[in-house]
Enzyme design. Structure first.
Site, PDB file in Angstrom:
ATOM      1  N   ARG A 132     -32.768 -38.353  79.413  1.00  7.41           N
ATOM      2  CA  ARG A 132     -32.502 -36.921  79.409  1.00  7.41           C
ATOM      3  C   ARG A 132     -33.774 -36.212  79.847  1.00  7.41           C
ATOM      4  O   ARG A 132     -34.888 -36.677  79.577  1.00  7.41           O
ATOM      5  CB  ARG A 132     -32.079 -36.433  78.011  1.00  7.41           C
ATOM      6  CG  ARG A 132     -30.681 -36.860  77.590  1.00  7.41           C
ATOM      7  CD  ARG A 132     -29.611 -36.199  78.439  1.00  7.41           C
ATOM      8  NE  ARG A 132     -28.242 -36.517  78.015  1.00  7.41           N
ATOM      9  CZ  ARG A 132     -27.538 -37.527  78.448  1.00  7.41           C
ATOM     10  NH1 ARG A 132     -28.077 -38.365  79.339  1.00  7.41           N
ATOM     11  NH2 ARG A 132     -26.299 -37.735  78.026  1.00  7.41           N
ATOM     12  N   GLU A 186     -32.156 -28.360  83.705  1.00  3.45           N
ATOM     13  CA  GLU A 186     -31.140 -29.009  84.527  1.00  3.45           C
ATOM     14  C   GLU A 186     -29.930 -28.098  84.639  1.00  3.45           C
ATOM     15  O   GLU A 186     -29.426 -27.652  83.602  1.00  3.45           O
ATOM     16  CB  GLU A 186     -30.738 -30.343  83.889  1.00  3.45           C
ATOM     17  CG  GLU A 186     -29.836 -31.200  84.744  1.00  3.45           C
ATOM     18  CD  GLU A 186     -29.544 -32.561  84.137  1.00  3.45           C
ATOM     19  OE1 GLU A 186     -28.357 -32.873  83.934  1.00  3.45           O
ATOM     20  OE2 GLU A 186     -30.507 -33.304  83.846  1.00  3.45           O
ATOM     21  N   HIS A 223     -28.218 -36.040  88.355  1.00  2.00           N
ATOM     22  CA  HIS A 223     -27.619 -36.600  87.143  1.00  2.00           C
ATOM     23  C   HIS A 223     -26.326 -37.360  87.487  1.00  2.00           C
ATOM     24  O   HIS A 223     -25.272 -37.146  86.870  1.00  2.00           O
ATOM     25  CB  HIS A 223     -27.313 -35.499  86.120  1.00  2.00           C
ATOM     26  CG  HIS A 223     -27.233 -36.003  84.707  1.00  2.00           C
ATOM     27  ND1 HIS A 223     -27.548 -35.231  83.609  1.00  2.00           N
ATOM     28  CD2 HIS A 223     -26.872 -37.216  84.202  1.00  2.00           C
ATOM     29  CE1 HIS A 223     -27.379 -35.930  82.508  1.00  2.00           C
ATOM     30  NE2 HIS A 223     -26.970 -37.144  82.834  1.00  2.00           N
TER      31      HIS A 223
END
Length: 327
Positions: free
Chosen positions: A245, A274, A293
């Site tokens: 993450r 993000e 991602h």
């Protein structure tokens, strides 16, 4: 949960409801189809709209999906199991689910092969400097450049869950030394060496790491795990690969390290923030490879997930321990 032929289910009383949110650009209706194939004796319903979700979950013992908000939970009066389609469950109302006596499982293990391949691919890109080759091709430059070898390097994998283990498994045959980082190092692991998340052993591991792979969940321990002190400890020729993450890494410290040649490169499938803003400096660093991602994408995603959930539907009937249970 098993129904008899005298109590045949209809569309208003399904055994399993698949919620409408999809992932990785693949229609979640395919997930429903995979579950129907594995559960031919059960009724699997796919909810296409918010209204259908509220109606269908009312009598369904098993609900499967990416997320579940408090409002939908209020309607799910018969729910015994929420099968989360993500590995992470921090976005769910876990306390409320536990208070209701609802079991929660996750998708741990589904992403192992694809994210493992994503990581190894990035290691090879930096080892052989393929990104520099691509840059010179774009500029139509026939000009040689020096590369490295992955062999004889030290790869430290932070997190030895399904993804971390998959990375280590795929590194076999490359002739590398591996160090694993986990909460309970005394349990060992598939790496040549295992250390904890802090202290002299962790620092020593960083100091001899050529490739640092982050594959851990985001917790209070791992938030900001890699900041300026850790980046200073890594050799300046090291490469960081983050498939965990974004907040596991201090972004400002990473910019400092890449800009100042304190780190050879980074491959980021996750960022903090993000999505990464269009004007963020990381976009312009030639030694930083960014993917949106998407390392979790695989054409086998729903198939692997359905294997777990279908097995748990049967386990729920038999009163057996559920796979991947988190609550």
């Amino acid at each position: 949960m098993t129904r008899t032929s005298d109590d045949a289910p209809d569309e208003d009383a399904p055994d399993v409801v698949v919620l409408r949110k999809s992932t990785h650009g693949v229609p979640v209706s395919e997930y429903g189809a995979e579950l129907r194939e594995r559960l031919p004796d059960r009724t699997v319903a796919y909810a296409r709209t918010p209204t259908e979700e509220r109606e269908l979950v009312a009598d369904a013992p098993v609900v499967a999906g990416m997320e579940l908000d408090a409002d939908l939970l209020e309607h799910a009066e018969a729910m015994e199991l929420f099968a989360c389609a993500y590995a992470g469950t921090g976005h769910l109302p876990l306390d409320a689910l536990e208070d209701r006596g609802v079991a929660v499982t996750n998708a741990s293990g589904v992403h192992g092969p694809n994210i493992g391949e994503h990581v190894v691919g990035n290691l090879l890109v930096f080892a052989r400097r393929l990104h520099e080759g691509w840059r010179r091709q774009r500029n139509r430059e026939w000009r040689h450049f020096r590369a490295h070898e992955l062999q004889d390097s030290t790869v430290t994998v932070v997190g030895l869950g399904a993804i971390g283990r998959s990375v280590v498994e795929r590194l076999q045959g490359f002739g590398v030394e591996t160090v694993g980082v986990r909460y309970t190092p005394e349990k060992g692991g598939p790496t040549d060496e295992v250390v904890g998340f802090e202290g002299p052993e962790f620092e020593d591991a960083l100091a001899r790491t050529d490739y640092l792979v982050l594959a851990c969940p985001l917790t209070e321990t791992t938030r900001g795990l890699i900041g300026k002190p850790e980046l200073k400890t890594l050799p300046p020729d090291a490469v960081l690969v983050n498939v965990a993450r974004g907040p596991v890494v201090d972004t400002d410290a990473l910019v400092w390290a890449l800009r100042g040649s304190h780190l050879r490169g980074a491959a980021l499938d996750v960022t903090d923030p993000e999505p990464l803003p269009e004007d963020h400096p990381l976009w312009n660093f030639e030694n930083c490879l960014i993917t949106p991602h998407c390392s979790g994408h695989t054409p086998e995603y729903y198939s692997r997930l359905a294997d777990i959930v279908a097995d748990n539907v049967r386990r729920l009937d038999d009163g057996e321990e559920l796979r991947n249970r988190v609550v």
